[in-house]
Design an enzyme around this catalytic site. Structure first.
Site, PDB file in Angstrom:
ATOM      1  N   HIS A   1       0.935  -1.096  -0.056  1.00 25.38           N
ATOM      2  CA  HIS A   1      -0.089   0.111   0.114  1.00 25.38           C
ATOM      3  C   HIS A   1       0.913   1.165  -0.159  1.00 25.38           C
ATOM      4  O   HIS A   1       0.788   1.944  -0.776  1.00 25.38           O
ATOM      5  CB  HIS A   1      -0.717  -0.069   1.331  1.00 25.38           C
ATOM      6  CG  HIS A   1      -1.767   1.191   1.474  1.00 25.38           C
ATOM      7  ND1 HIS A   1      -3.073   1.161   1.512  1.00 25.38           N
ATOM      8  CD2 HIS A   1      -1.416   2.573   1.632  1.00 25.38           C
ATOM      9  CE1 HIS A   1      -3.556   2.625   1.533  1.00 25.38           C
ATOM     10  NE2 HIS A   1      -2.626   3.121   1.577  1.00 25.38           N
ATOM     11  N   GLU A   2       1.800   1.287   0.922  1.00 27.38           N
ATOM     12  CA  GLU A   2       2.572   2.349   0.959  1.00 27.38           C
ATOM     13  C   GLU A   2       3.564   2.714  -0.127  1.00 27.38           C
ATOM     14  O   GLU A   2       3.814   3.863  -0.571  1.00 27.38           O
ATOM     15  CB  GLU A   2       3.369   2.568   2.442  1.00 27.38           C
ATOM     16  CG  GLU A   2       2.575   2.568   3.678  1.00 27.38           C
ATOM     17  CD  GLU A   2       1.505   3.742   3.500  1.00 27.38           C
ATOM     18  OE1 GLU A   2       1.877   4.737   3.242  1.00 27.38           O
ATOM     19  OE2 GLU A   2       0.545   3.428   4.344  1.00 27.38           O
TER      20      GLU A   2
END
Length: 165
Positions: free
Chosen positions: A78-79
């Site tokens: 996600h990051e």
């Protein structure tokens, strides 16, 4: 296993996941991406934060320790997707179509915006205060302000002073 030892072990897993995802992104976009710097200093309920211009990911060590498999599978990509999107498309909506595309088409993951981890161990303590109409839960700072005589808080609905239960 001690938390520090566990965290070192998990850091290796995080690095492996980043390497795997970077290879997928490099193949998809036909360009190379540099390995981001990773820090374990996010506190509170956030699982992670991407610092776009620094090519840096900051992760919550407590949530990582408590949810290691799901955290590495979901939060790390996600990051990283934020960093990839910034490098490819520039400044766009944080969870917009470009980010969703990287999550789905590149990493083959569902683009989840929020994690579903139990955050009871990282949430701040709240103090119950009563008025005439309900119970209010105040932060440690507000509680200490009341106890030290620096502040008085009133209910917005009934306008009565809040009293510690």
């Amino acid at each position: 296993m001690q938390p520090q030892t566990q965290l070192r072990h998990l850091n290796r897993q995080v690095q492996r996941k980043l390497t795997q995802c970077l290879q997928l992104a490099s193949g998809y976009f036909n360009r190379t991406f540099s390995m981001p710097t990773v820090h374990y200093n996010v506190r509170g309920m956030k699982a992670g934060v991407a610092y776009l211009q620094q090519n840096e990911i900051r992760l919550n060590p407590i949530l990582l320790l408590e949810n290691s498999a799901a955290f590495i599978q979901q939060v790390v990509p996600h990051e990283l997707a934020h960093l990839i999107v910034y490098q490819v498309f520039g400044r766009v909506k944080p969870h917009g179509e470009e980010w969703q595309s990287v999550m789905q088409d590149v990493f083959h993951l569902t683009p989840e915006v929020c994690h579903q981890f139990d955050v009871s161990s990282v949430t701040k303590q709240r103090y119950p205060y009563q008025c005439q109409c309900q119970t209010h839960y105040l932060s440690v700072r507000r509680h200490h302000n009341i106890q030290s005589g620096k502040a008085i808080y009133f209910c917005k609905k009934c306008k009565v002073e809040l009293i510690l239960q």
